[in-house]
Design a protein around this motif. Structure first.
Motif, PDB file in Angstrom:
ATOM      1  N   ARG A  41     -11.015   7.605  -3.018  1.00 24.64           N
ATOM      2  CA  ARG A  41     -11.342   8.961  -2.861  1.00 24.64           C
ATOM      3  C   ARG A  41     -11.565   9.202  -1.228  1.00 24.64           C
ATOM      4  N   LEU A  42     -10.956  10.423  -0.741  1.00 23.25           N
ATOM      5  CA  LEU A  42     -11.238  10.927   0.681  1.00 23.25           C
ATOM      6  C   LEU A  42     -11.618  12.226   0.661  1.00 23.25           C
ATOM      7  N   LYS A  43     -12.585  12.163   1.474  1.00 22.23           N
ATOM      8  CA  LYS A  43     -13.336  13.621   1.722  1.00 22.23           C
ATOM      9  C   LYS A  43     -12.677  14.234   2.778  1.00 22.23           C
ATOM     10  N   ILE A  44     -12.182  15.501   2.848  1.00 25.93           N
ATOM     11  CA  ILE A  44     -11.345  16.084   3.875  1.00 25.93           C
ATOM     12  C   ILE A  44     -12.358  16.585   4.992  1.00 25.93           C
ATOM     13  N   ASP A  45     -12.256  16.034   6.012  1.00 28.41           N
ATOM     14  CA  ASP A  45     -13.036  16.335   7.104  1.00 28.41           C
ATOM     15  C   ASP A  45     -12.287  17.521   7.942  1.00 28.41           C
TER      16      ASP A  45
ATOM     17  N   THR B 167       0.743  -1.206  -0.004  1.00 30.12           N
ATOM     18  CA  THR B 167      -0.221   0.128   0.037  1.00 30.12           C
ATOM     19  C   THR B 167       0.565   1.371  -0.066  1.00 30.12           C
ATOM     20  N   ILE B 168       0.373   2.183  -0.358  1.00 32.35           N
ATOM     21  CA  ILE B 168       1.009   3.725  -0.504  1.00 32.35           C
ATOM     22  C   ILE B 168      -0.059   4.604   0.437  1.00 32.35           C
ATOM     23  N   GLU B 169       0.427   5.346   1.228  1.00 31.80           N
ATOM     24  CA  GLU B 169      -0.364   6.156   2.125  1.00 31.80           C
ATOM     25  C   GLU B 169       0.012   7.376   1.851  1.00 31.80           C
TER      26      GLU B 169
ATOM     27  N   SER C 118       3.015   3.473 -10.255  1.00 25.76           N
ATOM     28  CA  SER C 118       2.672   4.939 -10.236  1.00 25.76           C
ATOM     29  C   SER C 118       1.260   4.996  -9.875  1.00 25.76           C
ATOM     30  N   VAL C 119       1.014   6.147  -8.633  1.00 24.59           N
ATOM     31  CA  VAL C 119      -0.221   6.507  -8.255  1.00 24.59           C
ATOM     32  C   VAL C 119      -0.282   7.965  -8.457  1.00 24.59           C
ATOM     33  N   THR C 120      -1.411   8.471  -9.223  1.00 21.70           N
ATOM     34  CA  THR C 120      -1.773   9.831  -9.459  1.00 21.70           C
ATOM     35  C   THR C 120      -2.815  10.096  -8.264  1.00 21.70           C
ATOM     36  N   VAL C 121      -2.304  11.445  -7.754  1.00 23.62           N
ATOM     37  CA  VAL C 121      -3.107  12.298  -6.530  1.00 23.62           C
ATOM     38  C   VAL C 121      -3.749  13.510  -7.184  1.00 23.62           C
ATOM     39  N   ARG C 122      -4.661  13.764  -7.225  1.00 25.50           N
ATOM     40  CA  ARG C 122      -5.473  15.117  -7.554  1.00 25.50           C
ATOM     41  C   ARG C 122      -6.591  15.565  -6.592  1.00 25.50           C
TER      42      ARG C 122
ATOM     43  N   ALA D  47      -5.022   5.612   1.871  1.00 28.88           N
ATOM     44  CA  ALA D  47      -4.181   4.569   1.640  1.00 28.88           C
ATOM     45  C   ALA D  47      -4.730   3.902   0.556  1.00 28.88           C
ATOM     46  N   ILE D  48      -3.747   3.786  -0.339  1.00 31.47           N
ATOM     47  CA  ILE D  48      -3.890   2.884  -1.890  1.00 31.47           C
ATOM     48  C   ILE D  48      -3.498   1.703  -1.786  1.00 31.47           C
ATOM     49  N   PRO D  49      -4.222   0.463  -2.240  1.00 33.45           N
ATOM     50  CA  PRO D  49      -3.575  -0.856  -2.566  1.00 33.45           C
ATOM     51  C   PRO D  49      -2.829  -0.695  -3.484  1.00 33.45           C
ATOM     52  N   LEU D  50      -1.739  -1.230  -3.626  1.00 33.09           N
ATOM     53  CA  LEU D  50      -0.847  -1.602  -4.890  1.00 33.09           C
ATOM     54  C   LEU D  50      -0.778  -3.138  -5.133  1.00 33.09           C
TER      55      LEU D  50
END
Length: 223
Positions: free
Chosen positions: A216-220, A151-153, A190-194, A179-182
């Motif tokens: 997806r993560l909703k910022i709290d 995983t990559i956090e 590669s993992v793209t973040v936007r 956390a993204i499973p790889l």
């Protein structure tokens, strides 16, 4: 009575003055006063005195303007097409250590002998940037530092500093982790973040390039 509100009035005038000095505010001709405190005759008086070169507008029922705006937005989300970023947004990451620019306190030696700089604030959006609603901004691609990593956090941070260097800098705040499973092995996965700015929440979206898997993560901001 005026002296009781001196601190509050001073802060409002100072903040407004700072905003008007920004390049984006060049050419501003009027100030629209809304919100409950805008109905204060004392505040209206001081604003008109301090910004006499501008037209000061106080609509009827100024205290209800925010509520009415929220109702209108709820019925028609497309009413707002652009926002100005209140914070600098980014993720905590690591990069190859460079002794010329990185402090020794951030130096970390990995099991394979490679040396990295940790806690780097990799900026995706800066405070004051114009953000088009629903459009992803400044994608970043990241790779694991270990071949067998599963995983990559992505710890997400905010700051009021447009040029924050490290997530440990004063004023940086951790607002969530994704956390993204790889799949597979190797350090070239590669993992793209936007970031997506649209509705009432800010969404961090991560895409694993090998599998097209999306998280997806909703910022709290309330925790």
């Amino acid at each position: 009575m005026r002296s009781f509100f001196t601190t509050t009035l001073t802060q409002i005038i100072t903040h407004t003055s700072d905003l008007l000095e920004k390049p984006d505010c060049v050419g501003v001709e009027a100030i629209l006063m809304v919100g409950g405190f805008s109905e204060s005759k004392l505040l209206q008086e001081i604003v008109k005195m301090m910004f006499s070169q501008l037209k000061i507008i106080v609509p009827p029922e100024a205290g209800l303007a925010v509520l009415k705006g929220a109702v209108i937005y709820g019925h028609c989300p497309t009413a707002i097409t652009e926002r100005i970023s209140k914070y600098t947004y980014g993720v905590a990451t690591s990069v190859k250590f460079n002794e010329k620019i990185h402090p020794s306190s951030k130096r970390l030696v990995l099991d394979d002998g490679s040396i990295i700089c940790e806690d780097v604030f990799d900026i995706i959006v800066k405070e004051g940037d114009r953000l088009v609603v629903g459009v992803a901004h400044k994608e970043r691609s990241y790779k694991p530092i270990d071949e067998s990593q599963k995983t990559i956090e992505f710890p997400v941070f905010i700051s009021r500093d447009r040029n924050a260097n490290f997530v440990t800098d004063l004023g940086c705040k951790h607002v969530g982790t994704l956390a993204i499973p790889l799949a597979g092995r190797g350090t070239d996965r590669s993992v793209t973040v936007r970031m997506l700015f649209g509705g009432t929440e800010i969404i961090v979206e991560c895409v694993e390039q090998a599998t097209s898997r999306i998280r997806r993560l909703k910022i709290d901001f309330l925790t």
